[in-house]
Scaffold this active site. Sequence first.
Site: not given
Length: 430
Positions: A74, A76, A107, A138-139, A403
């Site tokens: 992903h 995003d 990520d 996805e996030e 994150h």
Amino acid sequence: MPAARADLESLTRIPSVSLDSFDQQHVQASAEAVADLLRAEGLEVEIVSEGGRPAVIGHRAAPEGAPTVLLYAHHDVQPPGDEKDWDTPPFEPTERDGRLYGRGAADDKAGVMAHLVALRAHGDDLPVGVTVFVEGEEEVGSDSLPALLDKHGERLRADAIVLADSTNWDVGTPALTTTLRGMFRLVVTVRTLDHSVHSGMYGGPVPDAITALVRLLATMHTDDGDIAVEGFATSEATELDYPEERLRAESGLLEGVRLIGSGSILSRLWTRPAITTIGIDAPTVDTSSNTLVAEARAKVSVRLHPDDDPRAAYDRLAAHLREHAPWGARVDVRLDDEGRGFSADAQGPVYDAARAAFADAWGTDPVDIGVGGSIPFVAAFAETFPDAAILVTGVEDPDTRAHGANESLHLGEFERVCLAEAVLLERLGS
């Protein structure tokens, strides 16, 4: 690898945060950049959207008799948070001590680039058919993924699926992720008054909502920290060497703070349920007045055994909260989000090829791990493509801090990930 590094840094500079409160033009720009990279490798590419953020689909047909592999990542990213917590700007990739720092550097833009490097390694002699699917939300929960899979499912169908959004066991030790916990979130609201009142005039006989909420949240755990809610599934995880000292160091647990719950540490992380209060709405300390607060609410995050049903588990916890309302307080519970877990048999020729490819790239055998976090899209792929072997791989390691502030990618591990995927395609083709 130098070209891959440059392309990864270019992608990382695009602040493609998919949360609504951020500029979504950056997400579109990120999708277009990924599409351009795939076109440069000779793939037929389309940017698609089914009511959500843009995803990218690229395809190269299989040689005669060869399988097709779906490669997922992903583009995003999570919000950067407070930039004061970063040592360097979050969207300016910076190398320090062999790690590349930046939001999305690991990520999951490194996942995107791992797929591209594997394609570049084979050039015009790609031994398998490849479909690359790079998601754009996805996030924020992959809300439009079911619609994407429904409309484009035939284009995405493959014999094997590589989902590059997980982690490795440690720097120098590769891993296949074979279990993921399920999850749900709920919001619980507690009311004791129809309006706030003076704490001196009415404090004593009249309960306030914050104290009632705190007492209610405390009923979800035993004194030892085990889950006190009946009916949650649990099992013991396959044991690897994971001492308490490593957990304390990797999590940043303060000295003197004890671990909670029972069972092995990895079972508590991978296959046992966990309930966490992640937010509370109530007057802040700095703005509070001397009143009995009429209403307070909390958001609760729950992680589940990989095979537990999220909706049934939510019903159990919601019933528990309503039944344990302190002092007759009014308790309202609302489901906020849910996602199924994942459990793979992890046996067969595709898994054999993956383990051999990892061993080739790292010079050591991989381990099978669980991950305590939840990646609901994995279950969506497993349900849509039940006959495909699903490999959950990743570029992260215990120091990545995905994150969080100072997210980073270990550049040596990144090269091994790229090599392993290139070797995997070769092995699957033969």
